[in-house]
Design an enzyme around this catalytic site. Structure first.
Site, PDB file in Angstrom:
ATOM      1  CD  GLU A 105      -2.784  -1.261   2.334  1.00  0.00           C
ATOM      2  OE1 GLU A 105      -2.365  -1.465   3.496  1.00  0.00           O
ATOM      3  OE2 GLU A 105      -4.055  -1.425   1.937  1.00  0.00           O
ATOM      4  CD  GLU A 125      -3.077  -6.798   3.994  1.00  0.00           C
ATOM      5  OE1 GLU A 125      -2.946  -7.472   2.857  1.00  0.00           O
ATOM      6  OE2 GLU A 125      -2.552  -5.639   3.967  1.00  0.00           O
TER       7      GLU A 125
HETATM    8  N1  3HC Z   1       5.184  -7.663  11.209  1.00  0.00           N
HETATM    9  C1  3HC Z   1       6.173  -7.889  12.011  1.00  0.00           C
HETATM   10  N2  3HC Z   1       6.999  -8.740  11.836  1.00  0.00           N
HETATM   11  C2  3HC Z   1       7.057  -9.719  10.892  1.00  0.00           C
HETATM   12  C3  3HC Z   1       6.217  -9.308   9.813  1.00  0.00           C
HETATM   13  C4  3HC Z   1       5.270  -8.146   9.953  1.00  0.00           C
HETATM   14  N3  3HC Z   1       4.208  -7.843   9.152  1.00  0.00           N
HETATM   15  N4  3HC Z   1       6.356 -10.043   8.652  1.00  0.00           N
HETATM   16  C5  3HC Z   1       7.221 -11.118   8.911  1.00  0.00           C
HETATM   17  N5  3HC Z   1       7.859 -10.743  10.251  1.00  0.00           N
HETATM   18  C6  3HC Z   1       9.102 -11.214  11.031  1.00  0.00           C
HETATM   19  C7  3HC Z   1       8.425 -12.661  11.608  1.00  0.00           C
HETATM   20  O1  3HC Z   1       7.775 -12.749  12.648  1.00  0.00           O
HETATM   21  C8  3HC Z   1       9.827 -13.178  11.620  1.00  0.00           C
HETATM   22  O2  3HC Z   1      10.409 -12.795  12.886  1.00  0.00           O
HETATM   23  P1  3HC Z   1      11.473 -13.887  13.767  1.00  0.00           P
HETATM   24  O3  3HC Z   1      12.636 -13.687  13.017  1.00  0.00           O
HETATM   25  O4  3HC Z   1      11.503 -13.167  14.963  1.00  0.00           O
HETATM   26  O5  3HC Z   1      10.731 -15.208  13.700  1.00  0.00           O
HETATM   27  C9  3HC Z   1      10.679 -12.581  10.476  1.00  0.00           C
HETATM   28  O6  3HC Z   1       9.866 -11.477   9.963  1.00  0.00           O
HETATM   29  C10 3HC Z   1      10.930 -13.351   9.357  1.00  0.00           C
HETATM   30  O7  3HC Z   1       9.632 -13.972   8.770  1.00  0.00           O
HETATM   31  P2  3HC Z   1       9.502 -15.113   7.983  1.00  0.00           P
HETATM   32  O8  3HC Z   1      10.351 -16.234   8.618  1.00  0.00           O
HETATM   33  O9  3HC Z   1       8.342 -15.421   7.611  1.00  0.00           O
HETATM   34  O10 3HC Z   1      10.768 -14.892   6.855  1.00  0.00           O
HETATM   35  P3  3HC Z   1      10.235 -15.394   5.291  1.00  0.00           P
HETATM   36  O11 3HC Z   1      11.166 -14.755   4.511  1.00  0.00           O
HETATM   37  O12 3HC Z   1       9.881 -16.958   5.049  1.00  0.00           O
HETATM   38  O13 3HC Z   1       8.887 -14.673   4.884  1.00  0.00           O
HETATM   39  C11 3HC Z   1       7.125 -12.669   4.705  1.00  0.00           C
HETATM   40  C12 3HC Z   1       8.625 -13.216   4.948  1.00  0.00           C
HETATM   41  C13 3HC Z   1       6.723 -13.262   3.373  1.00  0.00           C
HETATM   42  C14 3HC Z   1       7.224 -11.375   4.737  1.00  0.00           C
HETATM   43  C15 3HC Z   1       6.436 -13.464   5.893  1.00  0.00           C
HETATM   44  O14 3HC Z   1       6.999 -13.155   7.057  1.00  0.00           O
HETATM   45  C16 3HC Z   1       5.112 -12.781   5.759  1.00  0.00           C
HETATM   46  O15 3HC Z   1       4.082 -13.309   5.152  1.00  0.00           O
HETATM   47  N6  3HC Z   1       4.822 -12.117   6.930  1.00  0.00           N
HETATM   48  C17 3HC Z   1       3.334 -11.528   7.210  1.00  0.00           C
HETATM   49  C18 3HC Z   1       3.231 -10.255   5.929  1.00  0.00           C
HETATM   50  C19 3HC Z   1       1.687  -9.831   6.254  1.00  0.00           C
HETATM   51  O16 3HC Z   1       0.982 -10.566   6.755  1.00  0.00           O
HETATM   52  N7  3HC Z   1       1.774  -8.589   6.109  1.00  0.00           N
HETATM   53  C20 3HC Z   1       0.601  -8.005   6.174  1.00  0.00           C
HETATM   54  C21 3HC Z   1       0.396  -7.215   7.501  1.00  0.00           C
HETATM   55  S1  3HC Z   1      -1.110  -6.655   7.827  1.00  0.00           S
HETATM   56  C22 3HC Z   1      -1.254  -5.209   7.028  1.00  0.00           C
HETATM   57  O17 3HC Z   1      -0.055  -4.836   6.446  1.00  0.00           O
HETATM   58  C23 3HC Z   1      -2.367  -4.266   7.169  1.00  0.00           C
HETATM   59  C24 3HC Z   1      -2.423  -3.257   6.324  1.00  0.00           C
HETATM   60  O18 3HC Z   1      -3.236  -3.475   5.333  1.00  0.00           O
HETATM   61  C25 3HC Z   1      -2.982  -1.893   7.064  1.00  0.00           C
END
Ligand code: 3HC
Length: 697
Positions: A105, A125
């Site tokens: 975004e 999300e």
């Molecule tokens: N916030 C905080 N921490 C996050 C994060 C996030 N959005 N995404 C990943 N992390 C952290 C994980 O908790 C992990 O922490 P750790 O090392 O302490 O265990 C670290 O980053 C690495 O994550 P992964 O092991 O999952 O690493 P990958 O490389 O395999 O994957 C990723 C990276 C694809 C970004 C995956 O972590 C993921 O899918 N994250 C979630 C992303 C997500 O859902 N974003 C949307 C959030 S909601 C939002 O944005 C609302 C908005 O619309 C207003």
């Protein structure tokens, strides 16, 4: 530091710096705003590039920050995105690695986007039970068209930059860069070119969909029920419909209202818990991240049955050679045939190509002698579940395996310390409890014996990631985390039948609750002879543990489940879908007569509470004993291994949501029922303690 401002000529470069994924935390939002303000104020600066440090551009809103006061503090993501979009100087997002959620975004709020090839764009999300809430549902349809945007938003699936750039008439990606090395230069070139141009805004683009009403109705009809529980998918569609039918401002209002509703939902709390629980599960208490690991170049699997072959496939899929050991040529051939057959069916379904199939089969070495395991770095035993057989296997492994090799057991119930004691190297012995089908199920219970060495634990936890499993650590006890708890659920399910419920009613109630499959359907698939054997062993080891006798009546009648054409249900030849069984009804009636119980009407709520709270009570004891180190680990076991609905967060999270004092009171009421094993229903001390303090697990 959360971001950093540099200049290259007359271009300011703002670098997002919030490892590991540059999540949009409050400090980062604040830093970006202040650097943007500085760049706008500085007359020498003519354009701005926004880039991410490390593995990607931005992984979205900070998941750890939801529920904290920081989440709502200004500048919020909305404010930052608005400020970028309103900038009089062109803002170029230079994107690599991951561009997700709020990060996506943020990029959509910039005026131009340069993406490194291979960048994954996604709105995940929906997997958290929410929707893109910072303008994503309004801007993405304007950039790539309604249909493409809706697909991304309701699926949460990542799409690679090259695919997005190839969409006709898209305005999402202005330039592709060959990789991270060229990204910043390419973004600066674009920035310099655009200095004299009025910055374009995605919000000003038209958003149209022919026959919008019919199209969105069709989209709603196509929604798979249960894909994501709650309203997330429905609301995503509603937001994109607003983008296509209302002004940008009005669409933003719809998005905001629905986003806030989802943020307050129990599904979001549960799915966020699951996301964080999964990340936590990989961290083993007392073992630091820099513990050295042993190298695993070749794996041996002892036993070519259903489990052994499934286990072997995990390693073959990851490119790790496997030696498969069996006692007879016939059993070995059968094992190899099972693996080849599974791959052939994946080929047929288009999930695998011939080259990959050949490569995987080439990594498999069938063997009939333990000597073939002499050079394996890890051997996993998947033989019959009796201690005597495990003893033979582990003594043989101990005799042939090289020093430093890891000896693992796939036991699901037996005492790992005793198994380790069959060897002269208990420090090298660990439990690797796979779940059937082992090549598919994501859960791996890693059983840490009393003497298992730290580097063995570190090695197998890392290995779990390589074979795409989520590992959860369990201490040694009968059944470890998962099977020990399920035993309590099954005991209660048996008592419920004694008292008047039918297997069908119990299964339906649990499936309505959200379980992938009711306990009696699972039992029929697993084999009622197996559960009978476990009860026989328990009768010796734990004579205090009371079971309904109905399971034994079933076993004695030869109804061992799907494989015998009948169990708790009837099965037509070659079919696995359960049919109501008159024979079973008769067995149950006779059993109730024999034990002198007049059946009563039991409602679904009692069924669900007795079965789920049975898990919770035993889970609490498991926590107290230190068998599991966190309640969230227990939740992961149940979601990934036993079909507990992720949107309810696992049994322990579910109990928290219910309120532990209510849970304790309900357990006490069950303790009044003489047929429900009253002693079991004494709430575990941990539950009473937490309930007293209005606390949670
Ligand atoms: N916030 C905080 N921490 C996050 C994060 C996030 N959005 N995404 C990943 N992390 C952290 C994980 O908790 C992990 O922490 P750790 O090392 O302490 O265990 C670290 O980053 C690495 O994550 P992964 O092991 O999952 O690493 P990958 O490389 O395999 O994957 C990723 C990276 C694809 C970004 C995956 O972590 C993921 O899918 N994250 C979630 C992303 C997500 O859902 N974003 C949307 C959030 S909601 C939002 O944005 C609302 C908005 O619309 C207003």
């Amino acid at each position: 530091m959360s971001s950093e401002l540099n200049t290259v000529g007359d271009v300011a470069v703002i670098t997002l710096k919030n490892p590991p994924v540059n999540a949009l935390s409050y400090p980062m939002r604040k830093a970006v705003m202040s650097e943007l303000a500085a760049a706008l104020k500085d007359e020498r600066i003519k354009a701005i590039v926004l880039i991410g440090q490390g593995k990607g551009f931005c992984g979205g809103a900070d998941i750890h920050e939801f529920d904290t006061p920081e989440a709502g503090l200004e500048p919020t993501a909305w404010t930052v995105i608005d400020a970028l979009e309103q900038s009089a100087k062109p803002v170029i997002a230079a994107i690599h690695g991951i561009c997700m959620g709020g990060g996506f975004e943020l990029a959509l709020g910039c005026h131009y986007r340069v993406a490194a090839k291979g960048t994954q764009f996604a709105f995940p999300e929906v997997k958290l039970g929410i929707l893109p809430g910072a303008g994503g549902t309004q801007r993405l349809p304007r950039a790539i068209g309604v249909e493409n945007a809706l697909n991304m938003i309701v699926s949460g699936t990542p799409v690679v930059a090259e695919m997005l750039a190839a969409i006709p008439k898209q305005t999402l990606i202005d330039a592709l860069s060959n990789g991270i090395d060229t990204l910043l230069d390419d973004a600066i070139v674009l920035a310099t070119r655009m200095i004299a141009v009025t910055p374009p805004k995605i919000r000003d683009l038209p958003c149209e969909q022919a026959n919008a009403a019919a199209y969105f109705q069709f989209a709603r009809n196509m929604t798979v029920p249960g894909l994501v529980a709650g309203n997330a998918v429905k609301y995503c569609i509603q937001c994109v419909e607003a983008a296509a039918t209302q002004s940008f401002q009005d669409g933003m209002k719809v998005e905001h209202e629905l986003f806030m509703r989802l943020l307050a939902s129990s599904e979001f709390r549960a799915l966020k818990h699951v996301f964080l629980a999964e990340k936590m599960a990989g961290k083993v208490e007392g073992i630091s991240r820099d513990t050295p690991q042993r190298e695993i170049r070749r794996v041996g699997v002892v036993g070519g049955g259903l489990m052994g072959t499934g286990i072997a496939m995990n390693f073959l899929n990851a490119g790790i050679p496997v030696t498969l050991l069996e006692v007879s040529q016939e059993a070995l051939d059968r094992g190899v045939k099972t693996i080849a057959g599974n791959y052939a069916s994946q080929l047929k379904k288009g999930k695998l190509d011939q080259a990959k199939l050949d490569a995987r089969m080439a990594l498999l070495t069938p063997a009939l002698s333990y000597d073939a395991l002499a050079d394996a770095d890890l051997a996993i035993e998947a033989v019959f579940e009796t201690l005597a057989i495990k003893e033979t296997v582990f003594k043989a492994l101990d005799a042939v395996m090289k020093p430093g090799a890891i000896l693992a057991s796939n036991t699901s119930t037996l005492d790992l310390n005793k198994i380790a004691g069959f060897t002269r190297r208990p420090q090298d012995v660990v439990g690797l409890h796979f779940f059937s089908p082992a090549n598919i199920m994501k859960l791996l219970e890693v059983v840490q014996g009393d003497q298992t060495a730290d580097d063995v634990m570190a090695t197998v936890m890392a290995l779990a990631g390589k074979i795409r499993k989520t590992a959860v650590v369990s201490g040694v006890c009968d059944g470890f985390i998962g099977n020990r708890m399920i035993e309590e659920l099954l005991r209660q399910a048996g008592f419920l039948i004694d008292e008047g419920a039918s297997p069908h009613q119990i299964d339906k109630a649990m499936e309505k609750f959200g379980m992938a499959m009711g306990p009696f359907r699972v039992a029929d698939m697993a084999g009622n002879d197996i559960s009978w054997a476990i009860r026989q062993r328990r009768a010796v080891e734990r004579p205090d543990l009371r079971y309904s006798e109905i399971g034994n009546r079933l076993y004695e009648s030869g109804r061992h489940g799907v494989k015998t054409g009948g169990g708790w249900y009837d099965y037509l030849p070659g079919r696995r879908d359960p049919q109501p069984s008159l024979i079973m009804e008769e067995i149950i009636r006779a059993h109730r007569d024999a034990i002198g119980i007049r059946p009563r009407k039991i409602d679904d709520q009692e069924i669900v509470q007795r079965l789920v709270y049975a898990l919770v009570n035993e889970g609490a004891r498991i926590l107290e004993e230190g068998i599991a180190s966190r309640a969230s680990d227990i939740d992961m076991v149940y979601i990934l291994g036993y079909g507990f609905p992720a949107w309810k967060g696992g049994p322990m999270h579910y109990a928290n949501e219910q309120g532990l004092s209510k849970v304790a009171r309900t357990m006490q009421s069950f303790a009044q029922n003489p047929y429900a094993d009253p002693a079991f229903w004494q709430p575990a001390p941990a539950i009473e303690r937490l309930a007293d303090h209005y606390d949670t697990f």
